[in-house]
Design an enzyme around this catalytic site. Structure first.
Site, mmCIF file in Angstrom:
data_model
loop_
_atom_site.group_PDB
_atom_site.id
_atom_site.type_symbol
_atom_site.label_atom_id
_atom_site.label_comp_id
_atom_site.label_asym_id
_atom_site.label_seq_id
_atom_site.Cartn_x
_atom_site.Cartn_y
_atom_site.Cartn_z
ATOM 1 N N LYS A 147 2.475 2.327 -5.185
ATOM 2 C CA LYS A 147 3.213 1.531 -5.802
ATOM 3 C C LYS A 147 2.193 1.970 -7.557
ATOM 4 O O LYS A 147 2.571 2.636 -8.768
ATOM 5 C CB LYS A 147 3.299 0.249 -6.482
ATOM 6 C CG LYS A 147 4.632 -0.157 -5.533
ATOM 7 C CD LYS A 147 4.259 -1.697 -4.956
ATOM 8 C CE LYS A 147 2.930 -2.455 -4.839
ATOM 9 N NZ LYS A 147 3.012 -1.555 -3.019
ATOM 10 N N ASP A 181 0.738 -1.699 -0.099
ATOM 11 C CA ASP A 181 0.315 0.642 -0.078
ATOM 12 C C ASP A 181 1.220 1.305 0.080
ATOM 13 O O ASP A 181 0.385 2.575 0.760
ATOM 14 C CB ASP A 181 -0.657 -0.375 0.862
ATOM 15 C CG ASP A 181 -1.571 -1.162 1.319
ATOM 16 O OD1 ASP A 181 -2.306 -1.833 0.582
ATOM 17 O OD2 ASP A 181 -2.023 -1.248 1.935
ATOM 18 N N GLN A 235 2.295 -5.889 -2.971
ATOM 19 C CA GLN A 235 2.529 -6.027 -1.994
ATOM 20 C C GLN A 235 3.566 -5.326 -1.098
ATOM 21 O O GLN A 235 3.801 -4.514 -2.527
ATOM 22 C CB GLN A 235 2.700 -7.480 -1.076
ATOM 23 C CG GLN A 235 1.137 -7.700 -1.461
ATOM 24 C CD GLN A 235 0.800 -8.504 -2.414
ATOM 25 O OE1 GLN A 235 1.533 -9.446 -3.274
ATOM 26 N NE2 GLN A 235 -0.726 -8.578 -2.400
ATOM 27 N N GLY A 248 -4.892 -4.321 -4.430
ATOM 28 C CA GLY A 248 -4.775 -2.588 -4.673
ATOM 29 C C GLY A 248 -4.351 -1.993 -5.015
ATOM 30 O O GLY A 248 -3.769 -1.183 -4.087
ATOM 31 N N HIS A 249 -4.121 -1.484 -6.110
ATOM 32 C CA HIS A 249 -3.345 -0.556 -7.100
ATOM 33 C C HIS A 249 -4.134 1.000 -7.538
ATOM 34 O O HIS A 249 -4.882 0.415 -8.124
ATOM 35 C CB HIS A 249 -2.254 -0.939 -8.000
ATOM 36 C CG HIS A 249 -1.167 -1.658 -8.190
ATOM 37 N ND1 HIS A 249 -0.719 -2.412 -8.281
ATOM 38 C CD2 HIS A 249 -1.365 -2.064 -6.183
ATOM 39 C CE1 HIS A 249 0.840 -3.106 -7.797
ATOM 40 N NE2 HIS A 249 -0.575 -3.568 -6.497
HETATM 41 P P1 IMP Z 1 -2.505 -12.785 1.725
HETATM 42 O O1 IMP Z 1 -2.326 -11.620 0.724
HETATM 43 O O2 IMP Z 1 -4.042 -12.398 0.949
HETATM 44 O O3 IMP Z 1 -2.488 -14.741 2.231
HETATM 45 O O4 IMP Z 1 -2.195 -11.788 3.005
HETATM 46 C C1 IMP Z 1 -1.128 -11.819 3.313
HETATM 47 C C2 IMP Z 1 -1.093 -10.596 4.136
HETATM 48 O O5 IMP Z 1 -0.355 -9.740 3.576
HETATM 49 C C3 IMP Z 1 -2.065 -10.205 4.722
HETATM 50 O O6 IMP Z 1 -1.545 -9.424 6.273
HETATM 51 C C4 IMP Z 1 -2.741 -9.229 4.330
HETATM 52 O O7 IMP Z 1 -3.140 -8.445 4.722
HETATM 53 C C5 IMP Z 1 -1.138 -8.798 3.554
HETATM 54 N N1 IMP Z 1 -1.443 -8.200 2.603
HETATM 55 C C6 IMP Z 1 -1.546 -9.179 1.094
HETATM 56 N N2 IMP Z 1 -1.895 -8.321 0.349
HETATM 57 C C7 IMP Z 1 -1.732 -6.942 0.951
HETATM 58 C C8 IMP Z 1 -1.786 -5.199 0.061
HETATM 59 O O8 IMP Z 1 -2.139 -5.522 -1.285
HETATM 60 N N3 IMP Z 1 -1.241 -4.123 0.613
HETATM 61 C C9 IMP Z 1 -1.059 -4.942 2.304
HETATM 62 N N4 IMP Z 1 -1.248 -6.130 2.797
HETATM 63 C C10 IMP Z 1 -1.205 -7.070 1.708
#
Ligand code: IMP
Length: 427
Positions: free
Chosen positions: A16, A13, A223, A40-41
């Site tokens: 990017k 977040d 991420q 989510g970009h």
């Molecule tokens: P997952 O990727 O859905 O398995 O989530 C694993 C961890 O990564 C959790 O703490 C999510 O909140 C975090 N996470 C996954 N995608 C994002 C992102 O795009 N932005 C921020 N945190 C993320």
């Protein structure tokens, strides 16, 4: 022309989407290389406001080829929905391609993500519940189904049948859930396959040709570094590598081809989901940052945890990614604060340490050592020239450069493309 990787350098977040959207104008190819629709970009431009989950943020430039690389786990329903929405708003998606090697998110991945989280109780990771963990687990366990599998219906059925049998055993016997129907999934995914077939390519060939033609290629991370399964706060991480190194594997090019790595940092820190965050602010300043910056997730709407800039984590992130320059986003969020803090070290069991510990039990016990800097208390969103920033803002940026030993090239002072200060060239 170089290859440039643009990666998240904190917990995701970082903004990017805006940076890729800004720089993609000069690129010929933009490749998303990891994650899935957990990302989510946010992009705001003349077409409107978008929360892209799978489509690369380069899609808004007609001459730019956009690739969803082999390192991404694709939920086909999300991808089809996202392209339809883009088309509705007048965005041409005919230059979008997906790797035949990318893995598919299947209905059981989403179900299992939720069930696994439930079973973790108080130790839940706080995943986005998009099926990411189970999909990447299957990839490694050689139980995945790939985009290219959809192109041969018979072979697809042969592959799906035993995998679903196995997944249904887990769903029913371990979690007491209902089994999923082979027929329904098969039919649904055949339809997705038909829809996506024109986009499916051997994308490494497209990439190799672009490199031969000396075209500018951008690798778009998802991420952030501190969510990396190896270097992040394991097990409170995601399941694919958001690092620049992950860009090689997730796009299909060698490490020698990447010339520049731009790390995107927020001017402060945020994290969504569970896991350690040494500089988290549980006081009114944290709340103030959250409300001022509207720190709520693009994908899940969850409130993000907010805190001061962590210089120790930033230095670590700079090292493991080999950053060549930095983009600082959301500097304007700090405009009203009279005092700012930057974490310059950790106190761990009476000792001062200057590295980011690998174990979360250690990281949990780390107390941040702060340096205080004066705030600038004046608006920065209308500033376009670095020299015109208030002296205190320049001092803040200079300190971040010092702590990371990496130059800042871009400073973002608002969500729109034009709300940007170009401090130094990236290329
Ligand atoms: P997952 O990727 O859905 O398995 O989530 C694993 C961890 O990564 C959790 O703490 C999510 O909140 C975090 N996470 C996954 N995608 C994002 C992102 O795009 N932005 C921020 N945190 C993320």
């Amino acid at each position: 022309m170089p290859v440039i990787a643009i990666i998240g350098a904190q917990w995701g977040d970082e903004g990017k989407g805006k940076i890729v959207d800004l720089l993609a104008e000069k690129a010929r190819v933009v490749v998303r290389f990891s994650g899935g629709d957990n990302a989510g970009h946010t992009v705001i431009n003349h077409y409107g406001e978008f929360g892209l989950h799978l489509v690369p943020s380069g899609i808004f430039y007609p001459g730019v080829t956009c690739i969803i690389g082999n390192g991404v786990a694709i939920n086909p329903a999300v991808l089809i929905g996202e392209t339809a929405q883009l088309n509705q708003k007048g965005v041409d998606t005919s230059s979008l391609f997906i790797s035949d090697r990318a893995h598919l998110i299947m209905p059981y991945h989403i179900l299992l993500d939720g069930l696994e989280e439930q079973s973790r109780g108080g130790k839940a990771i706080g995943t986005t519940r998009k099926g990411i963990g189970p999909a990447f687990t299957d990839k490694t366990a050689r139980l995945g189904i790939r985009v290219g599998d959809l192109l041969d219906r018979e072979a697809f059925l042969e592959r799906l049948r035993p995998i679903l049998e196995y997944k249904n055993t887990i769903l029913t016997k371990i979690y007491g859930a209902d089994p999923l129907s082979l027929d329904e999934i098969y039919r649904q995914y055949c339809q997705y396959g038909e829809h996506l077939a024109p986009l499916i390519r051997e994308t490494t060939v497209m990439l190799a040709r672009a490199l031969d033609r000396n075209e500018l290629v951008m690798l778009e991370g998802a991420q952030g570094t501190l969510l990396d399964p190896d270097f992040g706060t394991y097990p409170y991480t995601t399941s694919s590598s958001p690092l620049a190194g992950g860009g090689c594997l997730g796009a299909g090019l060698g490490p020698t081809r990447i010339d520049r790595v731009l790390g995107v940092f927020k001017a402060y820190c945020t994290r969504v989901g569970s896991g350690p965050m040494p500089t988290e602010l549980l006081d009114t300043t944290g709340g103030l940052i959250r409300e001022r910056a509207h720190e709520y997730g693009t994908t899940t709407g969850r409130a993000r945890r907010c805190g001061w800039f962590d210089g120790v984590a930033a230095r670590f992130s700079t090292q493991v990614n080999g950053l060549t320059s930095i983009a600082i986003t959301r500097l304007d969020v700090l405009d009203t604060l009279p005092q700012l803090k930057i974490c310059v070290g950790y106190k761990l069991e009476g000792q001062t340490i200057d590295y980011f510990p690998g174990s979360i039990t250690s990281l949990d016990r780390c107390q941040p050592i702060y340096e205080e800097l004066p705030g600038w208390q004046s608006p920065t969103s209308d500033i376009r020239d670095y020299e015109k920033l208030p002296a205190q803002a320049k001092q803040y940026i200079a300190r971040l450069e010092e702590l990371t030993s990496c130059p800042v090239s871009i400073i973002s002072v608002g969500a729109r493309r034009e709300e940007t200060i170009h401090k130094a060239p990236i290329l």
